[in-house]
Design an enzyme around this catalytic site. Structure first.
Site, short mmCIF file in Angstrom:
data_model
loop_
_atom_site.label_atom_id
_atom_site.label_comp_id
_atom_site.label_asym_id
_atom_site.label_seq_id
_atom_site.Cartn_x
_atom_site.Cartn_y
_atom_site.Cartn_z
N ASP A 1 4.04 8.01 -12.57
CA ASP A 1 4.18 7.12 -11.42
C ASP A 1 5.66 7.03 -11.10
O ASP A 1 6.45 6.54 -11.89
CB ASP A 1 3.60 5.74 -11.75
CG ASP A 1 3.39 4.90 -10.50
OD1 ASP A 1 4.09 5.14 -9.49
OD2 ASP A 1 2.54 4.00 -10.54
N HIS B 1 0.83 -1.20 0.00
CA HIS B 1 0.00 0.00 0.00
C HIS B 1 0.86 1.25 0.00
O HIS B 1 1.73 1.42 0.85
CB HIS B 1 -0.91 0.00 1.23
CG HIS B 1 -1.95 1.09 1.18
ND1 HIS B 1 -3.14 0.94 0.50
CD2 HIS B 1 -1.96 2.34 1.71
CE1 HIS B 1 -3.84 2.06 0.61
NE2 HIS B 1 -3.15 2.93 1.34
N ARG C 1 6.90 5.61 -8.25
CA ARG C 1 7.14 4.68 -7.14
C ARG C 1 8.10 3.57 -7.54
O ARG C 1 8.13 3.13 -8.69
CB ARG C 1 5.82 4.04 -6.70
CG ARG C 1 4.87 5.03 -6.12
CD ARG C 1 3.53 4.41 -5.85
NE ARG C 1 2.78 4.13 -7.06
CZ ARG C 1 1.54 3.67 -7.08
NH1 ARG C 1 0.91 3.41 -5.96
NH2 ARG C 1 0.92 3.45 -8.23
N ARG D 1 1.61 8.77 -5.75
CA ARG D 1 2.37 7.89 -6.65
C ARG D 1 3.84 8.30 -6.70
O ARG D 1 4.49 8.27 -7.73
CB ARG D 1 1.77 7.89 -8.06
CG ARG D 1 0.34 7.30 -8.12
CD ARG D 1 -0.09 7.00 -9.55
NE ARG D 1 -0.16 8.18 -10.39
CZ ARG D 1 -1.24 8.94 -10.54
NH1 ARG D 1 -2.35 8.63 -9.89
NH2 ARG D 1 -1.22 9.99 -11.31
N CYS E 1 -0.85 7.45 1.54
CA CYS E 1 -1.68 8.54 1.02
C CYS E 1 -2.27 9.24 2.24
O CYS E 1 -3.25 8.77 2.81
CB CYS E 1 -2.78 8.00 0.11
SG CYS E 1 -3.98 9.26 -0.38
N LYS F 1 1.89 -2.72 -10.72
CA LYS F 1 2.47 -3.07 -9.42
C LYS F 1 2.90 -4.54 -9.43
O LYS F 1 3.95 -4.89 -8.94
CB LYS F 1 1.42 -2.82 -8.32
CG LYS F 1 2.01 -2.65 -6.94
CD LYS F 1 0.93 -2.37 -5.89
CE LYS F 1 0.63 -0.89 -5.72
NZ LYS F 1 -0.32 -0.65 -4.60
ZN LIG Z 1 -4.92 8.51 -2.26
#
Ligand SMILES: [Zn+2]
Length: 480
Positions: A135, A59, A137, A103, A62, A163
């Site tokens: 993105d 996860h 990440r 992200r 956020c 992912k």
């Molecule tokens: Zn979010």
């Protein structure tokens, strides 16, 4: 923060000590882990390292969605659903990746992008307007901690194929990707559509394929087939129906409240996922009841076919003896059938051996059997929960008589315009007197199922934790 000791070769991964973390979903174990100087958290339940492919959620932090309750994105819902899914399965990990905000672009840039989105850009275009990647990440830390904790093969809780690809590129084997079916909210449906259209995220219909691939009822139950709009704290609803003696109703209707067209065509109002759900409910109850008109119009089998499980006893409520003896439920097994007919009604006797005639008590002319009486007559003969499956008139009568503990009302995104009505009963004059009850909402493929908890017993059953412990619950399918 002041200066840190700098080692010449920093260890790539440092896992902190375990402590327990009681949550509304159950008690998890939480540890910090630090990878390349960035500290993340990992929550675990059960013994994921001993499972072949435990559920894992990676996860991305956020702040607005996870902690501040934002409806601008679905992060908070995903987080809640992931913890609930892991708790329901009894074993799994949630890796909480810090510095993945927006992200990976960070909080300040994310909020700047929000401002641009308020001006009309979508999430991808807003990032690009700021000169930032779609993105940013990376999942090196997640892959490292999965290896460290003995989970190189996982089932990934995610709607995001990238992912999965990123983790696979880092040597993690993703046995399957399990989509968390959180319902879109009005405020975030545009954002979620952008992610689906522009970032290749799954669209909700993927859930149907996953469900149809699930081999058995028991396994399906623990794969959270239905995600909740609200936190699903309680026991699995199918387990509740198996273990308790509730009266539950189910109905699928169009957006404008019809269960069939004016010619009676009801094939099919709701989709395959709703049908799977219906068959799971059938497999969990002792008896399934339908009104005479439903048998006459649809000639249903009322058996369990879309999932594994035992057929319930079929009950045909037919006060005036209108159901023809050629109908499937009266002609063929494989399930026992109670044919409930009025005290005065005369019916044919050329029915299968599986049929038992049950006489309703005498009624005045034009009256119908009281739902309370019908339930009592079934209870004398069949243990377990009772499913009132249709049609609209029968479900409405049982609802307004106050005998239902629970109602699953599925709404399909289709307008019929006119036809056979769904829920209809004598209305209240003012909104303050309208029937409102606690509810939970599920996404079933394209359809939305609202589960109304109509009795205190249903509320209590649904809020009980899956005790004695969720490990027992989750270990049932793979050892059975
Ligand atoms: Zn979010």
């Amino acid at each position: 923060m002041t200066s840190m000791h700098r080692r010449s070769v920093p260890p790539p991964l440092v896992v902190g000590p375990s402590s327990s973390l009681p949550t509304e979903h159950g008690t998890f174990t939480i540890r910090s882990f630090t990878h390349n100087g960035i500290t993340h958290a990992v929550m675990s339940m059960g013994s994921p390292e001993k499972r072949d492919a435990p559920l894992v959620r990676v996860h991305s932090e956020c702040l607005t969605g996870d902690a501040l309750g934002s409806h601008r994105c679905d992060c908070g819902d995903q987080l809640t659903a992931a913890l609930a899914a892991i708790a329901a399965s009894g074993h799994g990990l949630l890796i909480y990746m810090t510095q993945h905000e927006g992200r990976g672009i960070g909080l300040a840039a994310k909020l700047q992008a929000y401002a641009l989105q308020d001006g009309g850009l979508d999430t991808v275009s807003a990032n690009r307007a700021l000169g930032l990647p779609d993105d940013a990440r990376d999942y090196d830390a997640a892959a490292a901690v999965l290896r460290e904790l003995g989970c190189p093969r996982i089932r990934l809780l995610s709607s995001n194929p990238s992912k999965q690809e990123a983790l696979e590129a880092l040597g993690i084997e993703v046995a399957s990707r399990v989509r968390l079916p959180v319902a879109d909210r009005p405020e975030n449906s545009r954002y979620l559509m952008s992610k689906r259209l522009r970032m290749n995220h799954d669209v909700p219909s993927h859930l149907e394929e996953e469900l149809s691939a699930v081999p058995s009822t028991r396994q399906a139950r623990h794969e959270p087939p239905i995600g909740s709009h609200l936190p699903l704290n309680g026991r699995d609803v199918y387990d509740i129906l198996s273990d308790e003696a509730e009266v539950v109703a189910q109905l699928a209707q169009s957006q404008d409240g019809f269960i069939a067209t004016s010619t009676g065509d009801a094939c099919f109002v709701s989709g395959r996922t709703d049908r799977t759900h219906l068959h799971r409910v059938r497999a969990s109850v002792g008896a399934v009841l339908v009104g005479a008109q439903t048998v006459i119009a649809d000639d249903p089998q009322l058996t369990v076919r879309a999932v594994e499980g035992e057929n319930p006893v079929r009950v045909v409520l037919d006060p005036r003896g209108r159901v023809p003896t050629e109908s499937t439920v009266l002609r063929t097994g494989p399930a026992a059938t109670l044919w409930m007919i009025g005290a005065e009604a005369t019916v044919g006797s050329d029915v299968g051996d599986h049929v038992r005639v049950v006489r309703l008590p005498p009624m005045g002319a034009g009256e119908t059997a009281a739902p309370q009486t019908v339930i009592a007559l079934i209870r004398e003969r069949v243990p377990g929960s009772i499913l009132v499956e249709g049609g609209g008139r029968t479900v409405s009568r049982f609802l307004s008589a106050g005998v239902l503990d629970r109602l699953f009302l599925t709404t399909a995104p289709v307008f019929i315009g006119d036809g056979v009505p769904g829920i209809r009963f004598e209305g209240s004059e003012v909104m303050a007197q309208a029937l409102r009850t606690p509810f939970r909402r599920f996404e079933l493929g394209e359809d939305i199922c609202t589960e109304y908890l109509l009795s205190p017993a249903a509320v209590e059953h649904s809020s009980q934790a899956p005790v004695p412990n969720s490990v027992t619950v989750g270990s049932t399918p793979s050892t059975g």
